[in-house]
Design a protein around this motif. Structure first.
Motif, PDB file in Angstrom:
ATOM      1  N   ASN A 181       0.824  -1.159   0.105  1.00  0.00           N
ATOM      2  CA  ASN A 181       0.144  -0.022   0.104  1.00  0.00           C
ATOM      3  C   ASN A 181       0.846   1.402   0.028  1.00  0.00           C
ATOM      4  N   HIS A 182       1.911   0.968  -0.219  1.00  0.00           N
ATOM      5  CA  HIS A 182       2.994   2.365  -0.412  1.00  0.00           C
ATOM      6  C   HIS A 182       3.542   2.786  -1.612  1.00  0.00           C
ATOM      7  N   PHE A 183       2.310   2.632  -2.446  1.00  0.00           N
ATOM      8  CA  PHE A 183       2.634   3.214  -4.006  1.00  0.00           C
ATOM      9  C   PHE A 183       1.471   4.376  -4.190  1.00  0.00           C
ATOM     10  N   PHE A 184       1.888   5.257  -5.017  1.00  0.00           N
ATOM     11  CA  PHE A 184       1.121   6.549  -5.285  1.00  0.00           C
ATOM     12  C   PHE A 184       1.253   6.895  -6.748  1.00  0.00           C
ATOM     13  N   SER A 185       0.108   7.497  -7.282  1.00  0.00           N
ATOM     14  CA  SER A 185       0.275   7.941  -8.811  1.00  0.00           C
ATOM     15  C   SER A 185       0.219   9.487  -8.744  1.00  0.00           C
ATOM     16  N   PRO A 186       1.408   9.777  -8.812  1.00  0.00           N
ATOM     17  CA  PRO A 186       1.923  11.434  -8.842  1.00  0.00           C
ATOM     18  C   PRO A 186       1.248  11.915 -10.166  1.00  0.00           C
ATOM     19  N   HIS A 187       0.992  10.919 -11.262  1.00  0.00           N
ATOM     20  CA  HIS A 187       0.842  11.659 -12.457  1.00  0.00           C
ATOM     21  C   HIS A 187       0.042  10.241 -13.063  1.00  0.00           C
ATOM     22  N   ARG A 188      -0.689  10.340 -14.052  1.00  0.00           N
ATOM     23  CA  ARG A 188      -1.675   9.489 -14.659  1.00  0.00           C
ATOM     24  C   ARG A 188      -0.621   8.297 -15.346  1.00  0.00           C
ATOM     25  N   SER A 189       0.434   8.662 -15.724  1.00  0.00           N
ATOM     26  CA  SER A 189       1.238   7.814 -16.347  1.00  0.00           C
ATOM     27  C   SER A 189       2.262   7.029 -15.375  1.00  0.00           C
ATOM     28  N   TYR A 190       2.207   7.401 -14.075  1.00  0.00           N
ATOM     29  CA  TYR A 190       3.227   6.692 -13.172  1.00  0.00           C
ATOM     30  C   TYR A 190       2.871   6.167 -11.849  1.00  0.00           C
ATOM     31  N   TYR A 191       3.244   5.276 -11.219  1.00  0.00           N
ATOM     32  CA  TYR A 191       2.855   4.534 -10.130  1.00  0.00           C
ATOM     33  C   TYR A 191       4.203   4.443  -9.339  1.00  0.00           C
ATOM     34  N   VAL A 192       4.199   5.284  -8.167  1.00  0.00           N
ATOM     35  CA  VAL A 192       5.553   5.355  -7.624  1.00  0.00           C
ATOM     36  C   VAL A 192       5.567   4.749  -6.265  1.00  0.00           C
ATOM     37  N   ASN A 193       6.806   3.964  -5.984  1.00  0.00           N
ATOM     38  CA  ASN A 193       6.993   3.409  -4.571  1.00  0.00           C
ATOM     39  C   ASN A 193       7.324   4.681  -3.624  1.00  0.00           C
ATOM     40  N   THR A 194       6.383   4.982  -2.767  1.00  0.00           N
ATOM     41  CA  THR A 194       6.803   6.454  -2.046  1.00  0.00           C
ATOM     42  C   THR A 194       7.993   6.128  -1.139  1.00  0.00           C
ATOM     43  N   LYS A 195       8.204   4.783  -0.806  1.00  0.00           N
ATOM     44  CA  LYS A 195       9.435   4.643   0.053  1.00  0.00           C
ATOM     45  C   LYS A 195      10.760   5.010  -0.736  1.00  0.00           C
ATOM     46  N   LYS A 196      10.861   5.069  -2.069  1.00  0.00           N
ATOM     47  CA  LYS A 196      12.168   5.527  -2.916  1.00  0.00           C
ATOM     48  C   LYS A 196      12.149   6.981  -3.064  1.00  0.00           C
ATOM     49  N   ILE A 197      11.393   7.779  -2.744  1.00  0.00           N
ATOM     50  CA  ILE A 197      11.067   9.076  -2.900  1.00  0.00           C
ATOM     51  C   ILE A 197      12.132   9.914  -2.172  1.00  0.00           C
ATOM     52  N   THR A 198      13.014  10.644  -3.056  1.00  0.00           N
ATOM     53  CA  THR A 198      14.148  11.356  -2.222  1.00  0.00           C
ATOM     54  C   THR A 198      14.060  12.853  -2.210  1.00  0.00           C
ATOM     55  N   ASP A 199      13.113  13.366  -2.997  1.00  0.00           N
ATOM     56  CA  ASP A 199      12.855  14.755  -3.006  1.00  0.00           C
ATOM     57  C   ASP A 199      11.531  15.223  -3.744  1.00  0.00           C
ATOM     58  N   ILE A 200      10.735  16.103  -3.112  1.00  0.00           N
ATOM     59  CA  ILE A 200       9.474  16.309  -3.785  1.00  0.00           C
ATOM     60  C   ILE A 200       9.616  17.936  -4.310  1.00  0.00           C
ATOM     61  N   GLY A 201       9.353  18.066  -5.357  1.00  0.00           N
ATOM     62  CA  GLY A 201       9.451  19.576  -5.801  1.00  0.00           C
ATOM     63  C   GLY A 201       8.034  19.870  -6.047  1.00  0.00           C
ATOM     64  N   GLN A 202       7.806  21.130  -6.920  1.00  0.00           N
ATOM     65  CA  GLN A 202       6.511  21.571  -7.132  1.00  0.00           C
ATOM     66  C   GLN A 202       5.886  20.790  -8.171  1.00  0.00           C
ATOM     67  N   THR A 203       6.762  20.433  -9.124  1.00  0.00           N
ATOM     68  CA  THR A 203       6.044  19.690 -10.325  1.00  0.00           C
ATOM     69  C   THR A 203       6.530  18.431 -10.591  1.00  0.00           C
ATOM     70  N   THR A 204       7.565  18.014  -9.768  1.00  0.00           N
ATOM     71  CA  THR A 204       8.379  16.932  -9.959  1.00  0.00           C
ATOM     72  C   THR A 204       8.784  16.032  -8.698  1.00  0.00           C
ATOM     73  N   ILE A 205       9.055  14.984  -8.828  1.00  0.00           N
ATOM     74  CA  ILE A 205       9.583  14.109  -7.670  1.00  0.00           C
ATOM     75  C   ILE A 205      10.756  13.551  -8.049  1.00  0.00           C
ATOM     76  N   HIS A 206      11.512  13.238  -7.125  1.00  0.00           N
ATOM     77  CA  HIS A 206      12.897  12.456  -7.723  1.00  0.00           C
ATOM     78  C   HIS A 206      12.925  11.200  -6.679  1.00  0.00           C
ATOM     79  N   LEU A 207      13.301  10.165  -7.544  1.00  0.00           N
ATOM     80  CA  LEU A 207      14.071   8.907  -7.004  1.00  0.00           C
ATOM     81  C   LEU A 207      15.635   9.049  -7.143  1.00  0.00           C
TER      82      LEU A 207
END
Length: 230
Positions: A181-207
């Protein structure tokens, strides 16, 4: 949980002794106690612990955050032992991936309660295997190792720690097969493992070095998820 090996990295003798007694009372094997970065690396290489408890403010040239970054590289999970820290330290902490934070001062009962719940959850997640077929091969990937899913027309790419696999199914179909349950859709084309996110910007996230689009409408929800899991 009794077969798991814990390593304590704490330069306060009284605190480390308290932690050791607490763990051993709950049938945990403590493979050692280190007081600094160098001692910790030596014990990690010789004892191969399953998890480490790291004091953030270790004395010496390298602190607990430096050690955590090394553990992230070799994929050994860890908890931070911490009191209140300054904003600069917290900024560095957010660049690492701890299982959780054990806030000093703590009672023996409170310490074990915090560790056991999170560690058992981690073990349960680790056991979840994602099985997919592609080009005649069957891949079995631990869900914790998946970085993100990426839509590609009516297909989907599965990006893991060391593989990029094209799957002949839509993103919607593939993500429905994940158990975690630790996945999230930041955009309709992606489904991201939130545990791997290293940075959250205004319009992008970084792994780490990977940049993924973030919908403005989804940003508040993602920030709340990250905050609740920190």
């Amino acid at each position: 949980m009794s077969s798991n090996k814990f390593l304590i990295i704490e330069d306060d003798t009284i605190i480390s002794a308290t932690i050791k007694v607490t763990l051993e009372k709950n049938n945990i094997v403590v493979v050692g106690i280190a007081k600094n970065f160098e001692n910790a690396m030596t014990l990690i290489n010789s004892t191969k612990p399953d998890v480490c408890l790291i004091d953030i403010q270790l004395k010496g040239k390298f602190d607990g955050i430096d050690l955590a970054k090394e553990l992230d590289k070799i994929k050994i999970p860890y908890f931070y032992l911490t009191a209140q820290t300054d904003p600069l330290t917290l900024n560095e902490v957010h660049k690492t991936n701890p299982l959780g934070y054990l806030v000093k001062p703590f009672t023996s009962k409170g310490l074990w309660s915090s560790i056991s719940v999170v560690w058992q959850k981690y073990l349960n997640e680790k056991e979840k295997i994602f099985t997919i077929k592609s080009d005649g091969y069957i891949y079995k990937i631990p869900e914790n190792d998946i970085l993100f899913l990426e839509a590609f027309d009516n297909y989907c790419y599965v990006h893991s720690e060391n593989k990029k696999i094209l799957v002949p199914h839509t993103l919607k179909k593939v993500k429905s097969q994940l158990q975690s349950n630790h996945f999230f859709s930041p955009h309709r084309s992606y489904y991201v493992n939130t545990k791997k996110i290293t940075d959250i910007g205004q319009t992008t996230i970084h792994l780490n070095s990977i940049s993924i689009s973030l919908s403005k409408a989804k940003r508040p929800e993602l920030l709340k998820i990250i905050e609740n899991n920190s």
